[in-house]
Design a protein around this motif. Structure first.
Motif, short mmCIF file in Angstrom:
data_model
loop_
_atom_site.label_atom_id
_atom_site.label_comp_id
_atom_site.label_asym_id
_atom_site.label_seq_id
_atom_site.Cartn_x
_atom_site.Cartn_y
_atom_site.Cartn_z
N ARG A 85 -32.85 -0.22 -3.85
CA ARG A 85 -33.13 -1.50 -3.20
C ARG A 85 -34.43 -1.46 -2.40
O ARG A 85 -35.26 -2.36 -2.49
CB ARG A 85 -31.96 -1.89 -2.31
N LEU A 86 -34.62 -0.39 -1.62
CA LEU A 86 -35.77 -0.32 -0.71
C LEU A 86 -36.91 0.54 -1.24
O LEU A 86 -37.98 0.57 -0.65
CB LEU A 86 -35.33 0.19 0.66
N ARG A 131 -31.39 12.33 4.74
CA ARG A 131 -30.11 13.02 4.57
C ARG A 131 -29.91 13.56 3.16
O ARG A 131 -29.14 14.48 2.96
CB ARG A 131 -28.95 12.15 5.01
N VAL A 132 -30.64 12.99 2.19
CA VAL A 132 -30.56 13.51 0.82
C VAL A 132 -31.07 14.95 0.76
O VAL A 132 -30.56 15.77 0.01
CB VAL A 132 -31.34 12.59 -0.15
N PHE A 133 -32.06 15.27 1.57
CA PHE A 133 -32.67 16.61 1.58
C PHE A 133 -32.17 17.48 2.74
O PHE A 133 -32.66 18.59 2.91
CB PHE A 133 -34.19 16.50 1.64
N THR A 192 -19.28 11.54 -7.74
CA THR A 192 -19.99 10.97 -8.88
C THR A 192 -21.47 11.32 -8.73
O THR A 192 -22.02 11.24 -7.64
CB THR A 192 -19.83 9.44 -8.93
N PHE A 193 -22.10 11.68 -9.85
CA PHE A 193 -23.54 11.94 -9.85
C PHE A 193 -24.26 10.62 -10.13
O PHE A 193 -23.99 9.94 -11.11
CB PHE A 193 -23.88 12.97 -10.94
N TYR A 194 -25.20 10.25 -9.24
CA TYR A 194 -25.90 8.96 -9.34
C TYR A 194 -27.35 9.06 -9.77
O TYR A 194 -27.93 8.07 -10.17
CB TYR A 194 -25.81 8.22 -8.01
N SER A 200 -23.21 6.81 -3.60
CA SER A 200 -23.65 5.50 -4.08
C SER A 200 -24.46 4.78 -3.01
O SER A 200 -25.39 4.03 -3.33
CB SER A 200 -22.45 4.64 -4.51
N LYS A 201 -24.15 5.02 -1.75
CA LYS A 201 -24.90 4.40 -0.65
C LYS A 201 -26.36 4.86 -0.67
O LYS A 201 -27.28 4.04 -0.52
CB LYS A 201 -24.26 4.78 0.69
N GLU A 202 -26.58 6.16 -0.88
CA GLU A 202 -27.96 6.67 -0.93
C GLU A 202 -28.68 6.16 -2.18
O GLU A 202 -29.86 5.83 -2.12
CB GLU A 202 -27.97 8.20 -0.88
N ARG A 203 -27.99 6.09 -3.30
CA ARG A 203 -28.59 5.54 -4.52
C ARG A 203 -28.97 4.09 -4.32
O ARG A 203 -30.09 3.67 -4.64
CB ARG A 203 -27.63 5.67 -5.70
#
Length: 141
Positions: free
Chosen positions: A28-29, A35-37, A75-77, A20-23
């Protein structure tokens, strides 16, 4: 629907996001963090989905199943989306790697040097993040 073995340059490849932090940051930005990749040290294959071949609902269901199978039942976001032509730049390549439970699966393959050089792996993750955009699933959590 039959999914072709060849990935077209304009295909959208989605990296599933289970944080959820990455989503939240991406929404937002308007930017996806490297880090996602970024895979574990030494791993040169980055798992993605071929988003142009299945419905958003079907692809989100696959993401939900992957999340449920992860340690701690995540959870998938949504997806960090990159065009295949960008994913295959700078000595990377993309290849279709369908799985029994995911006919839309593919991998972004980093050059061999990335298996031995963490900085090289990070550089590629940053390049992919820089050219990606965020996509919510049809019914976001």
């Amino acid at each position: 629907m039959t999914v072709p073995n060849t990935i077209a340059p304009d295909e959208a490849l989605g990296r599933g996001v289970f944080s959820s932090k990455e989503r939240d940051r991406a929404q937002r930005l308007g930017e996806v963090r490297l880090r996602v990749f970024l895979e574990k040290r030494g791993n040169t294959e980055i798992s993605v989905d071929r988003l142009d071949h299945g419905s958003s609902e079907e692809l989100a269901e696959i993401g939900n199943k992957v999340a449920a199978a992860r340690e701690g039942k995540r959870t998938f976001y949504g997806w960090a989306v990159v065009a295949a032509k960008d994913a295959s730049a700078n000595q990377r390549r993309v290849k279709a790697t369908p799985k029994p439970d995911n006919p839309y699966h593919a991998d972004i393959v980093l050059p061999n040097i990335a298996s031995e050089d963490r900085e090289e792996q990070i550089r590629h993750a940053q390049e992919l993040a820089d050219v990606s955009c965020w996509r919510d699933p049809p019914n976001p959590p």
